[in-house]
Scaffold this active site. Structure first.
Site, PDB file in Angstrom:
ATOM      1  CE  LYS A  22      29.015   4.101  38.932  1.00  0.00           C
ATOM      2  NZ  LYS A  22      28.807   4.210  37.467  1.00  0.00           N
ATOM      3  CG  ASN A  23      27.476   8.084  37.790  1.00  0.00           C
ATOM      4  OD1 ASN A  23      28.197   7.110  37.539  1.00  0.00           O
ATOM      5  ND2 ASN A  23      26.155   8.028  37.761  1.00  0.00           N
ATOM      6  CB  CYS A 123      24.528  -0.824  27.708  1.00  0.00           C
ATOM      7  SG  CYS A 123      24.040  -0.382  29.346  1.00  0.00           S
ATOM      8  NE  ARG A 128      23.421   3.802  29.651  1.00  0.00           N
ATOM      9  CZ  ARG A 128      24.012   3.721  30.835  1.00  0.00           C
ATOM     10  NH1 ARG A 128      24.260   2.556  31.374  1.00  0.00           N
ATOM     11  NH2 ARG A 128      24.360   4.803  31.494  1.00  0.00           N
ATOM     12  CG  ASP A 313      21.953   5.715  38.401  1.00  0.00           C
ATOM     13  OD1 ASP A 313      21.501   5.028  37.471  1.00  0.00           O
ATOM     14  OD2 ASP A 313      22.971   6.423  38.289  1.00  0.00           O
ATOM     15  NE  ARG A 405      30.795  -1.000  36.039  1.00  0.00           N
ATOM     16  CZ  ARG A 405      29.703  -0.579  35.422  1.00  0.00           C
ATOM     17  NH1 ARG A 405      28.696  -1.401  35.201  1.00  0.00           N
ATOM     18  NH2 ARG A 405      29.607   0.650  35.003  1.00  0.00           N
TER      19      ARG A 405
HETATM   20  C1  UD1 Z   1      24.463   8.746  33.400  1.00  0.00           C
HETATM   21  C2  UD1 Z   1      24.943   7.971  34.602  1.00  0.00           C
HETATM   22  C3  UD1 Z   1      23.993   6.831  34.922  1.00  0.00           C
HETATM   23  C4  UD1 Z   1      22.573   7.369  35.072  1.00  0.00           C
HETATM   24  C5  UD1 Z   1      22.176   8.215  33.867  1.00  0.00           C
HETATM   25  C6  UD1 Z   1      20.827   8.899  34.043  1.00  0.00           C
HETATM   26  C7  UD1 Z   1      27.352   8.186  34.482  1.00  0.00           C
HETATM   27  C8  UD1 Z   1      28.661   7.520  34.248  1.00  0.00           C
HETATM   28  N1  UD1 Z   1      26.265   7.430  34.312  1.00  0.00           N
HETATM   29  O1  UD1 Z   1      24.462   7.842  32.286  1.00  0.00           O
HETATM   30  O2  UD1 Z   1      24.414   6.206  36.143  1.00  0.00           O
HETATM   31  O3  UD1 Z   1      21.680   6.281  35.191  1.00  0.00           O
HETATM   32  O4  UD1 Z   1      23.150   9.245  33.647  1.00  0.00           O
HETATM   33  O5  UD1 Z   1      20.833   9.686  35.188  1.00  0.00           O
HETATM   34  O6  UD1 Z   1      27.296   9.339  34.857  1.00  0.00           O
HETATM   35  N2  UD1 Z   1      20.370   9.098  25.258  1.00  0.00           N
HETATM   36  C9  UD1 Z   1      20.208   9.148  23.888  1.00  0.00           C
HETATM   37  N3  UD1 Z   1      21.270   9.524  23.123  1.00  0.00           N
HETATM   38  C10 UD1 Z   1      22.479   9.865  23.670  1.00  0.00           C
HETATM   39  C11 UD1 Z   1      22.639   9.817  25.065  1.00  0.00           C
HETATM   40  C12 UD1 Z   1      21.559   9.432  25.839  1.00  0.00           C
HETATM   41  O7  UD1 Z   1      19.132   8.843  23.376  1.00  0.00           O
HETATM   42  O8  UD1 Z   1      23.393  10.208  22.902  1.00  0.00           O
HETATM   43  C13 UD1 Z   1      19.235   8.683  26.104  1.00  0.00           C
HETATM   44  C14 UD1 Z   1      19.541   7.403  26.901  1.00  0.00           C
HETATM   45  O9  UD1 Z   1      19.289   6.244  26.122  1.00  0.00           O
HETATM   46  C15 UD1 Z   1      18.606   7.546  28.065  1.00  0.00           C
HETATM   47  C16 UD1 Z   1      18.593   9.070  28.318  1.00  0.00           C
HETATM   48  O10 UD1 Z   1      19.041   9.668  27.117  1.00  0.00           O
HETATM   49  O11 UD1 Z   1      17.313   7.133  27.708  1.00  0.00           O
HETATM   50  C17 UD1 Z   1      19.448   9.533  29.457  1.00  0.00           C
HETATM   51  O12 UD1 Z   1      20.743   8.986  29.355  1.00  0.00           O
HETATM   52  P1  UD1 Z   1      22.035   9.770  29.869  1.00  0.00           P
HETATM   53  O13 UD1 Z   1      21.617  10.857  30.811  1.00  0.00           O
HETATM   54  O14 UD1 Z   1      22.866  10.153  28.715  1.00  0.00           O
HETATM   55  O15 UD1 Z   1      22.792   8.646  30.699  1.00  0.00           O
HETATM   56  P2  UD1 Z   1      24.347   8.405  30.796  1.00  0.00           P
HETATM   57  O16 UD1 Z   1      25.088   9.688  30.713  1.00  0.00           O
HETATM   58  O17 UD1 Z   1      24.734   7.287  29.901  1.00  0.00           O
END
Ligand code: UD1
Length: 427
Positions: A22-23, A123, A128, A313, A405
């Protein structure tokens, strides 16, 4: 509303074919925006999120054509073409439904010189924010403006210049957005402390197949030399390591043996190590990974971390499994706050779990009992399905749309290995 009904207590045994990730799918699909030629993606999982992403791309002017699949075949093939970008706006109703919609920001900006995306808002598994996505794009030369819940990114003179960015926190999504933007920039970009998840490698491999120039693939230091244009290609989505890990936990929690056909060992070492430490037998073979129980489950100490660490995850599914281990397990969630929403539901099924801030202490119990339960996110819902598979009597997991999902043909796959599980529709 649909629910999943399970009669627990069966030992699961057999083969489960692992679907496309999925991701990975959610970051490969927006790559269609980067070229006016056709992009064909195979092994796409049949999931609600993939459908939603297709609809979002349609709104932006991308045509999508799905090839018919034969009965019993998993996955499907989609050909996408963004001959022209019709709109550069990803509206709130799309982004609200699916946070990954933010992944159109980088490629739209790169191709059209501008992109407007609704802020995703809160979320279920934490705050996030998207600040790192925006900072990375700014470092590549974008101007960022905020207005009325939307963020507008634009490239001066229509094209990003490229630049360097060092991520203060590892972010999968922000790395993906930055990569998709940098491939079409004028100059060289460097991303430091980039995410190294296998899904990022899959994205890099697709971008290279489309004519992108990327060095350091699989490392935390990515060097991207922007090119004038990208071309179409055909590409197969990688197997889903989280789906595979979830079914491995199904083998563990039911004292069974499941062969995960198509799972890739290199993507899953933190998961398979944890399974082995929990007392399961893990066998790597040329078609996948076989996971079998061997007596009582052993307790574990696990802390979530970016790849190659133990994935956030998989935290909920391991927690369900460890609730039946012999002794006390310690789990620590370091990526997302508020990711223990399955705990009260697991407790209602007889699990003994204490949460202290970001840590959880799981005291192994002799057995779980069936109950009607519901969760507020995808992986939490899967942990309840796992608990239901091991519980005595019947379990009903409500809010099935979370499972839809992220788990393709969940009931079919689990029934095929001996589970008594079905989808029930009411009202
Ligand atoms: C992706 C995955 C999700 C997985 C996560 C961590 C997808 C669609 N989703 O989510 O299933 O759980 O990686 O492996 O691929 N953060 C910030 N600012 C930002 C972005 C992130 O502070 O702009 C923080 C987040 O709050 C979190 C950490 O960074 O604490 C990691 O998040 P991130 O790796 O970005 O997760 P996603 O890409 O949303």
């Amino acid at each position: 509303m649909d629910s999943i009904w399970i009669k627990g207590g069966q030992r699961l045994e057999g083969k489960i074919p692992i679907s496309g990730a999925k991701n990975a799918a959610l970051t490969l699909l927006p790559c269609a925006l980067l070229t006016d030629e056709k992009l064909t993606l195979g092994n796409l999982p049949r999931l609600a999120d993939v459908d939603s992403f297709g609809h979002l791309l349609n709104q932006l002017g991308v045509s999508t054509m799905i090839e018919g699949v034969k009965k019993g075949e998993i996955g499907r093939r989609m050909t996408l073409q963004a001959a022209e970008i019709a709109s550069t706006i990803a509206p709130y109703d799309m982004v609200r439904k699916m946070r990954a919609s933010i992944l159109v920001l980088g490629p739209m900006l790169a191709r059209a010189g501008e992109a407007t995306v609704s802020l995703p808002g809160g979320c279920a598994i934490g705050d996030r924010p998207i600040d790192l996505h925006l900072q990375a794009l700014e470092a590549l030369g974008a101007d960022i403006e905020h207005a009325a819940g939307y963020v507008k990114a634009s490239a001066p003179k229509g094209r990003l210049a490229g630049g360097d960015f060092s991520f203060p926190v590892v972010s999968v999504g922000a790395t993906e957005n930055a990569l998709m933007a940098a491939v079409l920039a004028k100059g060289r970009s460097q991303l430091f402390n980039a995410a190294r998840e296998p899904e990022i490698v899959d994205l890099c491999n697709l971008l290279v197949a489309m004519g992108g120039q990327i060095e350091g693939i699989g490392s935390g230091h990515l060097i991207i030399d922007g090119v004038e244009g990208l071309h179409g290609t055909a590409y197969e989505v990688m197997p889903d390591r989280i789906e595979a890990g979830s079914y491995a936990c199904a083998a563990g929690i039911t004292g069974g043996s499941i062969d995960l056909i198509g799972a890739r060992p290199d993507d899953m070492l933190a998961i398979t190590n944890a399974l082995a430490h929990a007392g399961l037998i893990v066998e790597f073979h040329d078609k996948g990974i076989k996971v079998s129980a061997d007596g009582k489950l052993k307790p574990l100490a696990l802390s979530t971390a970016p790849f190659p660490g133990f994935p956030t995850d998989m935290q909920a599914q391991f927690m369900a499994m460890l609730s039946l281990a012999e002794g006390e397990s310690f789990l620590e969630e370091t990526i997302f706050e508020n990711r223990y929403m399955h705990v009260p539901e697991l407790r209602r099924m007889g699990a003994n779990i204490e949460v202290r801030g970001r840590s959880a202490l799981v005291h192994g119990v002799e057995g779980l009992t069936g109950a009607a339960v519901m969760a507020t996110d995808l992986r939490a819902s899967m942990s309840l399905v796992l608990a239901g598979l091991a519980a005595d009597a019947e379990t009903e997991v409500l809010r099935v749309y979370h499972l839809d999902r992220g788990y393709e043909r969940l009931e079919e796959k689990l029934s095929a290995v001996g589970a008594t599980i079905e989808r029930r529709t009411s009202g």
